[in-house]
Enzyme design. Structure first.
Site, PDB file in Angstrom:
ATOM      1  N   ASP A   1      35.220  18.769  40.201  1.00  0.00           N
ATOM      2  CA  ASP A   1      33.784  18.874  39.895  1.00  0.00           C
ATOM      3  C   ASP A   1      33.589  19.095  38.393  1.00  0.00           C
ATOM      4  OD1 ASP A   1      33.118  18.714  42.607  1.00  0.00           O
ATOM      5  OD2 ASP A   1      31.578  20.266  42.439  1.00  0.00           O
TER       6      ASP A   1
ATOM      7  N   TYR B   1      42.393  25.660  52.489  1.00  0.00           N
ATOM      8  CA  TYR B   1      41.365  25.063  53.331  1.00  0.00           C
ATOM      9  C   TYR B   1      41.858  24.821  54.755  1.00  0.00           C
ATOM     10  CZ  TYR B   1      38.755  24.254  48.993  1.00  0.00           C
ATOM     11  OH  TYR B   1      38.099  24.421  47.802  1.00  0.00           O
TER      12      TYR B   1
ATOM     13  N   ASP C   1      39.714  20.826  44.077  1.00  0.00           N
ATOM     14  CA  ASP C   1      38.298  20.793  44.453  1.00  0.00           C
ATOM     15  C   ASP C   1      37.451  21.255  43.265  1.00  0.00           C
ATOM     16  OD1 ASP C   1      35.985  20.629  45.962  1.00  0.00           O
ATOM     17  OD2 ASP C   1      36.308  22.535  46.998  1.00  0.00           O
TER      18      ASP C   1
ATOM     19  N   ASP D   1      43.497  28.535  35.287  1.00  0.00           N
ATOM     20  CA  ASP D   1      42.406  29.083  34.465  1.00  0.00           C
ATOM     21  C   ASP D   1      42.414  28.434  33.074  1.00  0.00           C
ATOM     22  OD1 ASP D   1      44.831  30.395  34.193  1.00  0.00           O
ATOM     23  OD2 ASP D   1      43.998  32.412  34.040  1.00  0.00           O
TER      24      ASP D   1
ATOM     25  N   LYS E   1      48.963  28.438  39.672  1.00  0.00           N
ATOM     26  CA  LYS E   1      48.714  29.825  39.257  1.00  0.00           C
ATOM     27  C   LYS E   1      50.018  30.580  39.513  1.00  0.00           C
ATOM     28  CE  LYS E   1      46.052  33.185  37.811  1.00  0.00           C
ATOM     29  NZ  LYS E   1      45.577  33.270  36.411  1.00  0.00           N
TER      30      LYS E   1
END
Ligand code: IPM
Ligand code: MG
Length: 363
Positions: A255, A146, A251, A227, A195
């Site tokens: 959620d 970001y 992020d 994942d 990852k």
């Protein structure tokens, strides 16, 4: 004692939910003898409309001179709002990213907790819910994708877009330490999410987390690929205590974790730096589709105000009072539309303002 609170109402449902949180803070102030002074700060779409910028230097200055900032939400409908015709660095979200960076708010705490009373709103099966769950997502907030360099250029007759993902040892170490410190005050387990089977930044993440972990022998820690973590959150959410992760993974996973608790309207958050200062905001967005209807759930913002009392002002009793008032309201059967149980029969549906009033009554 007097506290200076910067207030960013923002866009969409932001103004409605912040009004309820301020109402709760005022009631706490009266009851416990504190003075909360508010300074309104413009950020997001409303700031673009008023000044042409999503966050002005003046607004950053006002935030910096506050003891803490309480925020609603910013942004609009990304397909229809004229804000999204502006260049990327002039859009509402750019204001929030700039504020996080300017104030060095690298540690984002997002607690995801399943209230006993909201089991019926949880989309997971009863056997998966089990004893319930209570996790803290620790999201790195000022690095990674970001904040990397980005560009869109024509190359070989077509457009090519680039975003870069960079992490330094220092950035990883400071968030990892925060994560382990928080785990020490909870159930002493850290799941570091990366990852590392693909990304260099994740391999460095893993190495530094291991170094930090060595200083916390009491904390059990594990590494998990992002994942797999996304899958585990719906398969067995009870396994998690602290989830420690980088900016974009945090992020997305926060959620997901919030939805598993029944509603994103319940999830508070704190963004902290190395001082007592913090930015407190609900984890959810501005929900432009329901803005102005008086139906948004103000609880995440009210709980964010409680986090502010706890983390920035060390007012633990006052924070406890807010959290137990929220629990009481749920126990007494009041729900906003987003947390209605699947059958809907045994509870009373209320709007934003009424929910705020009911919580104040129970303080
Ligand atoms: C969040 C939001 C923001 C983010 C957006 C509005 C820039 O999704 O706080 O999770 O991606 O950090
Ligand atoms: Mg988000």
């Amino acid at each position: 004692m007097a506290y200076n609170i910067g207030v960013i109402r923002g866009d969409g449902i932001g103004p409605e939910i912040v009004t309820e949180a301020v109402k709760v803070l005022d009631a706490i102030g009266e009851k416990y003898g504190h003075e909360f002074k508010y300074t309104e700060i413009l950020m997001g779409g409303c700031s673009i409309d008023a000044t042409g910028e999503p966050l002005t230097d003046e607004a950053i200055g006002a935030a910096k001179s506050s003891d803490a900032v309480l925020m609603g939400s910013i942004g609009g409908n990304t397909s229809t709002s004229p804000w999204y015709k502006l260049p990327a660095d002039k859009r509402p979200e750019a204001g929030l990213l700039k504020l996080r960076k300017s104030l060095n708010l690298f540690a984002n705490l997002r607690p995801a907790y399943l209230y006993e009373e909201l089991k019926e709103a949880c989309p997971l099966r009863d056997d998966i819910i089990g004893e319930g769950f209570d996790m803290m997502i620790m999201r790195e907030l000022t690095g990674g994708l970001y904040f990397g360099e980005r560009s869109t250029k024509e190359e070989g007759g077509q457009l090519v877009a680039r975003d870069s993902l960079t992490y330094s040892e220092t950035e990883i170490r400071r968030i990892a330490k925060r994560g382990f410190d928080i785990a020490m005050k909870r159930r002493k387990k850290v799941t570091s999410v990366d990852k590392a089977n693909v990304l260099d930044s994740s391999r460095l993440w893993r190495k530094i987390v291991e170094e930090v972990a060595a200083d916390y022998p009491e904390v059990k820690y594990e590494h998990m690929l992002v994942d797999n973590c996304a899958m585990q959150l719906v398969k067995d959410p009870g396994q998690f205590d602290v989830i420690l992760t980088e900016n974009m993974f945090g992020d997305i996973l926060s959620d997901e974790a919030s939805m598993v608790t029944g509603s994103i309207g319940m999830l508070s958050s704190a963004s902290l730096n190395d001082t007592k200062f913090g930015l407190y905001e609900p984890s959810g967005g501005s929900a432009p589709d329901i803005a102005g209807q008086g139906i948004a759930n103000p609880i995440a913002t009210i709980l964010s105000a409680a986090m502010m009392l706890r983390y920035s002002f060390d007012l633990d009793a006052e924070a406890d009072a807010i959290e137990s008032a929220v629990k009481k309201v749920l126990k007494d059967g009041y729900r906003t539309v987003d947390i209605m149980p699947r059958d809907g029969s045994t509870v009373t549906r209320v709007g934003t303002v009424e929910m705020g009033d009911l919580i104040v009554e129970r303080l």
